[in-house]
Design a protein around this motif. Structure first.
Motif, PDB file in Angstrom:
ATOM      1  N   SER A 155     -17.817 -25.535 -67.583  1.00 35.68           N
ATOM      2  CA  SER A 155     -19.130 -25.204 -68.128  1.00 35.68           C
ATOM      3  C   SER A 155     -18.953 -24.249 -69.297  1.00 35.68           C
ATOM      4  CB  SER A 155     -20.004 -24.552 -67.049  1.00 35.68           C
ATOM      5  OG  SER A 155     -21.141 -23.940 -67.630  1.00 35.68           O
ATOM      6  N   THR A 169     -22.244 -26.884 -63.009  1.00 38.63           N
ATOM      7  CA  THR A 169     -22.384 -28.313 -63.316  1.00 38.63           C
ATOM      8  C   THR A 169     -21.875 -29.197 -62.188  1.00 38.63           C
ATOM      9  OG1 THR A 169     -20.189 -28.518 -64.334  1.00 38.63           O
ATOM     10  CG2 THR A 169     -22.003 -27.790 -65.755  1.00 38.63           C
ATOM     11  N   THR A 214     -20.483 -32.749 -63.060  1.00 32.63           N
ATOM     12  CA  THR A 214     -21.316 -33.928 -63.271  1.00 32.63           C
ATOM     13  C   THR A 214     -21.837 -33.950 -64.704  1.00 32.63           C
ATOM     14  OG1 THR A 214     -23.352 -32.796 -62.621  1.00 32.63           O
ATOM     15  CG2 THR A 214     -22.069 -33.841 -60.864  1.00 32.63           C
ATOM     16  N   ASN A 215     -22.400 -35.065 -65.092  1.00 32.56           N
ATOM     17  CA  ASN A 215     -23.123 -35.165 -66.355  1.00 32.56           C
ATOM     18  C   ASN A 215     -24.585 -34.812 -66.093  1.00 32.56           C
ATOM     19  OD1 ASN A 215     -20.920 -35.926 -67.884  1.00 32.56           O
ATOM     20  ND2 ASN A 215     -21.329 -38.113 -67.732  1.00 32.56           N
ATOM     21  N   LEU A 216     -24.981 -33.602 -66.426  1.00 30.44           N
ATOM     22  CA  LEU A 216     -26.351 -33.170 -66.211  1.00 30.44           C
ATOM     23  C   LEU A 216     -27.278 -33.907 -67.176  1.00 30.44           C
ATOM     24  CD1 LEU A 216     -25.794 -29.307 -65.884  1.00 30.44           C
ATOM     25  CD2 LEU A 216     -25.991 -30.999 -64.042  1.00 30.44           C
ATOM     26  N   GLN A 269     -22.417 -32.484 -70.436  1.00 27.24           N
ATOM     27  CA  GLN A 269     -21.777 -33.706 -69.931  1.00 27.24           C
ATOM     28  C   GLN A 269     -20.364 -33.366 -69.436  1.00 27.24           C
ATOM     29  OE1 GLN A 269     -23.792 -36.983 -70.295  1.00 27.24           O
ATOM     30  NE2 GLN A 269     -25.005 -35.100 -70.091  1.00 27.24           N
ATOM     31  N   THR A 290     -29.202 -29.921 -58.758  1.00 30.64           N
ATOM     32  CA  THR A 290     -29.983 -31.058 -59.238  1.00 30.64           C
ATOM     33  C   THR A 290     -29.335 -31.587 -60.504  1.00 30.64           C
ATOM     34  OG1 THR A 290     -32.025 -30.170 -58.311  1.00 30.64           O
ATOM     35  CG2 THR A 290     -32.241 -31.825 -60.043  1.00 30.64           C
ATOM     36  N   VAL A 291     -28.759 -32.777 -60.407  1.00 27.18           N
ATOM     37  CA  VAL A 291     -28.103 -33.382 -61.560  1.00 27.18           C
ATOM     38  C   VAL A 291     -29.138 -33.918 -62.540  1.00 27.18           C
ATOM     39  CG1 VAL A 291     -26.478 -35.177 -62.302  1.00 27.18           C
ATOM     40  CG2 VAL A 291     -26.097 -33.943 -60.147  1.00 27.18           C
ATOM     41  N   GLY A 292     -30.237 -34.431 -61.994  1.00 35.94           N
ATOM     42  CA  GLY A 292     -31.315 -34.920 -62.839  1.00 35.94           C
ATOM     43  C   GLY A 292     -31.484 -36.418 -62.837  1.00 35.94           C
ATOM     44  N   GLU A 296     -28.306 -37.372 -56.370  1.00 36.70           N
ATOM     45  CA  GLU A 296     -27.537 -36.290 -55.752  1.00 36.70           C
ATOM     46  C   GLU A 296     -27.122 -36.618 -54.317  1.00 36.70           C
ATOM     47  OE1 GLU A 296     -30.042 -34.604 -59.007  1.00 36.70           O
ATOM     48  OE2 GLU A 296     -30.437 -35.898 -57.270  1.00 36.70           O
ATOM     49  N   HIS A 339     -23.582 -39.317 -56.050  1.00 27.62           N
ATOM     50  CA  HIS A 339     -22.873 -38.056 -56.264  1.00 27.62           C
ATOM     51  C   HIS A 339     -22.386 -37.442 -54.959  1.00 27.62           C
ATOM     52  CE1 HIS A 339     -23.691 -37.838 -60.524  1.00 27.62           C
ATOM     53  NE2 HIS A 339     -24.989 -37.965 -60.322  1.00 27.62           N
TER      54      HIS A 339
END
Length: 341
Positions: free
Chosen positions: A170, A178, A181-183, A188, A252-254, A258, A262
């Motif tokens: 990060s 992060t 993960t790709n938030l 990313q 929360t990845v978005g 999740e 994930h």
């Protein structure tokens, strides 16, 4: 001055003492301004106590360092000239900045080069080491003393000479988790770790290019990273070791996935299991992690294989991970391809 060093802690503790003296001396002084004087003295004392507490917490977690503070403004740098040996055995730790051509993240990474890297012309296997939150790669080097561990295991023949990577996950490691993960709409990190880091390392260092020569390891949040990235990218990695990792990202990845794509346990239960080797370690008195680890172990099916290592006690701590680091690296090395002439 180091942000995790003893001098800074001593300085903040000195400030606590001085402000306490100030409160005592000013309590009955000030005349008509007595209330104001008391308020200023108490505020100064509160600020100094808070600063000392934060410095001590930072010393324990290394959540914020000068390297972490500079992440958002770091620029890409070329591979430095060969370093002087960083230990009695001749290994070195090299600091580089990885240009995120795919992820748009330019982040610092430390690279462990074994002594054999300096003297031979082989291409070496690679282990990518992920850190926890809140933390950064320096935790591997300081709290977990990984350079000494790697030197010892390689010298004893329990581990092949290996290049080990310690990337940031990060640009703001103290505040932005992060989970590799790709938030959505933000950092990313998965792309950075699985595309930009391998591309940079393969171009700049003598390492193996094949899947058989690449593995992952991580502690705490980095343990989840190691197993998740290995399952999500089985064509890139042959093995992964988890030191006290949960099954899910916990953030929360978005993308709404999740609890599914994930989640390590969900993937094992609902998707084909890849030909991958996992090492899962935990302490029995950790919170939630023994449950998740045991579920992951029970869900594993061939061609995926799982090896476990369980400590009786120690909690979620550096003490536990220091006991696991050597065996985990040895296990990984035994499952990765050897240096290639």
């Amino acid at each position: 001055m180091s942000l995790t060093g003893t001098p800074l802690l001593v300085g903040t503790l000195g400030a606590v003492f001085l402000t306490a003296v100030l409160v005592a001396m000013s309590w009955e002084r000030g005349g008509r301004l007595r209330v104001l004087v008391r308020g200023v003295a108490l505020l100064a004392s509160l600020v100094s106590i808070t600063a000392a507490a934060l410095v001590q917490v930072n010393r324990m977690t290394e959540a914020f360092t000068l390297e972490a503070a500079s992440q958002s403004t770091a620029s890409a740098s070329a591979d430095p000239a060969p370093d002087a040996p960083g230990s009695a055995t001749g290994s070195v730790i090299r600091k580089v900045t990885v240009p995120g051509k795919a992820s748009k993240l330019n982040l610092t990474m430390f690279v462990y080069l074994p002594a054999a890297y300096r003297t031979g012309k082989q291409r070496f296997p690679v282990i990518q080491a992920q850190h926890g939150f809140s933390g950064n790669p320096r935790t591997w080097l300081t709290k977990l003393r990984v350079q000494s561990v790697l030197d010892t295991e390689i010298a004893a023949g329990r581990m092949a000479p290996t290049v080990v990577l310690f990337p940031f996950q990060s640009p703001r490691p103290a505040t932005l988790d992060t989970e590799c993960t790709n938030l959505v709409g933000a950092e990313q990190t998965e792309t950075f770790l699985t595309v930009d880091v391998p591309a940079y390392v393969k171009a700049k260092f003598r390492v193996r290019n094949d899947r058989a020569g690449w593995g992952l390891i991580g502690y705490s949040a980095g343990a989840y990273c190691a197993t998740s990235l290995a399952l999500r990218h089985p064509t890139l990695y042959a093995a992964a070791a988890s030191l006290s990792g949960l099954a899910g990202p916990g953030i929360t990845v978005g993308d709404g996935l999740e609890a599914t794509e994930h989640n390590v346990l969900w993937r094992l239960q609902h998707l084909p299991q890849p030909p991958l080797a996992l090492w899962i370690g935990w302490a029995k008195d950790e919170k939630n992690i023994p449950r998740d680890s045991e579920l992951i172990v029970r869900a594993a099916r061939p061609p995926l294989s799982v090896t476990t290592a369980v400590l009786e006690r120690g909690g979620h701590s550096h003490t536990v991970w220091r006991q696991m680091v050597g065996p985990a690296f040895d296990w990984l090395s035994a499952r990765l391809a050897r240096p290639l002439p």
